[in-house]
Design an enzyme around this catalytic site. Structure first.
Site, PDB file in Angstrom:
ATOM      1  N   ASP A  20     113.609  19.240 -12.646  1.00 32.06           N
ATOM      2  CA  ASP A  20     112.529  18.253 -12.614  1.00 32.06           C
ATOM      3  C   ASP A  20     112.288  17.805 -14.038  1.00 32.06           C
ATOM      4  OD1 ASP A  20     112.035  18.547  -9.865  1.00 32.06           O
ATOM      5  OD2 ASP A  20     110.580  20.153 -10.174  1.00 32.06           O
ATOM      6  N   GLY A  42     113.503  23.320  -7.609  1.00 34.78           N
ATOM      7  CA  GLY A  42     114.200  23.331  -6.326  1.00 34.78           C
ATOM      8  C   GLY A  42     113.591  24.470  -5.538  1.00 34.78           C
ATOM      9  N   ASN A 173     109.474  22.099   3.518  1.00 34.01           N
ATOM     10  CA  ASN A 173     109.402  21.461   2.213  1.00 34.01           C
ATOM     11  C   ASN A 173     109.739  19.977   2.254  1.00 34.01           C
ATOM     12  OD1 ASN A 173     109.047  21.581  -0.618  1.00 34.01           O
ATOM     13  ND2 ASN A 173     109.844  23.649  -0.513  1.00 34.01           N
ATOM     14  N   ARG A 175     110.252  16.284   1.593  1.00 33.10           N
ATOM     15  CA  ARG A 175     110.347  15.350   0.465  1.00 33.10           C
ATOM     16  C   ARG A 175     110.820  14.032   1.046  1.00 33.10           C
ATOM     17  NH1 ARG A 175     107.766  18.414  -1.537  1.00 33.10           N
ATOM     18  NH2 ARG A 175     108.106  19.908  -3.220  1.00 33.10           N
ATOM     19  N   LEU A 235      96.816  25.930   3.159  1.00 36.24           N
ATOM     20  CA  LEU A 235      95.745  24.937   3.027  1.00 36.24           C
ATOM     21  C   LEU A 235      95.331  24.744   1.572  1.00 36.24           C
ATOM     22  CD1 LEU A 235      93.653  26.616   5.880  1.00 36.24           C
ATOM     23  CD2 LEU A 235      95.060  24.564   6.157  1.00 36.24           C
ATOM     24  N   GLY A 263     105.315  24.562  -7.156  1.00 33.75           N
ATOM     25  CA  GLY A 263     105.802  25.930  -6.992  1.00 33.75           C
ATOM     26  C   GLY A 263     104.829  26.884  -6.330  1.00 33.75           C
ATOM     27  N   ALA A 264     103.597  26.443  -6.067  1.00 33.64           N
ATOM     28  CA  ALA A 264     102.603  27.353  -5.470  1.00 33.64           C
ATOM     29  C   ALA A 264     103.046  27.828  -4.086  1.00 33.64           C
ATOM     30  CB  ALA A 264     101.239  26.675  -5.389  1.00 33.64           C
ATOM     31  N   GLY A 265     103.556  26.912  -3.272  1.00 35.62           N
ATOM     32  CA  GLY A 265     104.023  27.279  -1.934  1.00 35.62           C
ATOM     33  C   GLY A 265     105.225  28.207  -1.988  1.00 35.62           C
ATOM     34  N   ASP A 266     106.098  27.979  -2.980  1.00 36.49           N
ATOM     35  CA  ASP A 266     107.294  28.820  -3.116  1.00 36.49           C
ATOM     36  C   ASP A 266     106.911  30.229  -3.552  1.00 36.49           C
ATOM     37  OD1 ASP A 266     108.771  26.505  -2.564  1.00 36.49           O
ATOM     38  OD2 ASP A 266     108.814  25.950  -4.682  1.00 36.49           O
TER      39      ASP A 266
END
Length: 323
Positions: A20, A42, A173, A175, A235, A263-266
């Site tokens: 990124d 990624g 994810n 996109r 959430l 990256g929080a979800g990852d």
């Protein structure tokens, strides 16, 4: 962290790893950005590094360009203690790039350079099947479903992992800019839906997949399938909701000073997988599952307090402090 210090069953993450490019100034359009910083990312690669940083055993399977950026990314995996045995290099295609800007309203805007990038060219023949067979958990997204030959490689890897007894973990994810159309995205995301044991979607993805804007139990349960063991709806700062065959509930998030949600979800997924890899029965016991989800929410929260995904992924010490 050396592999020797890591413990537990192997978590194999499959898909894309890219760079990124993030503007040096927030809240500006890509055109107005004065400069950019490289931020490796990624989603599947972020998950692998999150696992390793929390002390788990992780491997990444995918394809990079045989270029400086590809070598750099392989180096980042190794530096973080993630096995790169499943990484292939393409001599003809470049490592994927994404230009990402945080708009003034905090939402992200993406512009991708992939025509085609190396990750899209992974073939079923190039898969390290021994590595995939040794996975206790096999994790993947949906970006690897967009084009062939990567799509076939993805399906083959899933099948091999499943046959070897791995728990299949899916984070779509979404996109949208990468898909030919929204309809195509929805159709392909759903094409492998009923194969997964654990599925994590964000509130935004839930709205997209169901086509309605209600984030409630009914909406979430419309995505349930008979083979599913755990469905999670994240959430943001409000935490997450969880659904299993026999119970459902929610876990609160943690209040932190959020700078960048990348990256929080990852991080959340990596933490969850790390905690359940050696004991899948945690999913069936609500008390234990809630503890694990609190830990995962804490990991997600910490990740938002620093720019970029990989530099922000937490260590066990940071999580303990927050908890």
């Amino acid at each position: 962290a050396t592999t020797a210090a890591k413990s537990g069953g192997l978590i194999v993450s499959f898909g894309e790893m890219l760079i990124d490019f993030v503007p040096t100034v927030s809240g500006v359009s890509l055109a107005d950005a004065p400069g950019f910083l490289k931020a490796p990312g990624g989603a599947p690669a972020n998950v692998a590094i999150a696992v390793a940083r929390l002390g788990g055993m992780a491997a990444f399977v995918g394809k990079l360009g045989d270029d400086e950026f590809g070598q750099m990314l392989a180096g980042i995996l190794k530096e973080n203690g993630v096995s790169a045995e499943g990484v292939n290099f393409d001599t003809g295609a470049r490592t994927a790039l994404a230009f990402v800007t945080l708009r003034a309203d905090g939402e992200r805007e993406f512009m991708f350079y992939r025509n085609p990038s190396a990750d899209m060219l992974l073939t079923p023949q190039e898969l390290n099947l021994d590595l995939i067979r040794s996975a206790k958990v096999f994790h993947y997204g949906s970006i690897s479903l967009i084009v062939e030959p990567c799509r076939s490689a993805h399906l083959k890897a899933m099948e091999v992992a499943k046959q070897a007894g791995a728990l299949l973990s899916y984070d779509p994810n979404l996109r949208l800019p990468l898909w030919p159309s929204a309809e195509d995205a929805r159709k392909q995301i759903m094409s492998i839906w009923d194969k997964a044991d654990v599925i994590k979607v964000s509130d935004v993805e839930l709205e997209f997949i169901t086509g309605n804007n209600k984030i409630d139990d009914e909406s979430a349960m419309s995505l349930w399938h008979p083979n599913l063991k755990l469905l999670l709806v994240t959430l943001g700062e409000k935490g997450c909701r969880y659904y299993t065959k026999s119970f459902r509930g929610c876990v609160d998030g943690y209040k932190v000073d959020t700078i960048d949600t990348t990256g929080a979800g990852d991080s959340f997924v990596g933490a969850l997988l790390c905690k359940i890899v050696d004991d899948h029965s945690i999913i069936e016991e609500e008390g234990r599952l809630k503890e694990v989800l609190k830990y995962a929410c804490a990991c997600g929260a910490i990740t938002t307090t620093k720019k970029g995904a990989i530099p922000a992924l937490p260590t066990p010490e940071q999580v303990r402090t927050l908890l």
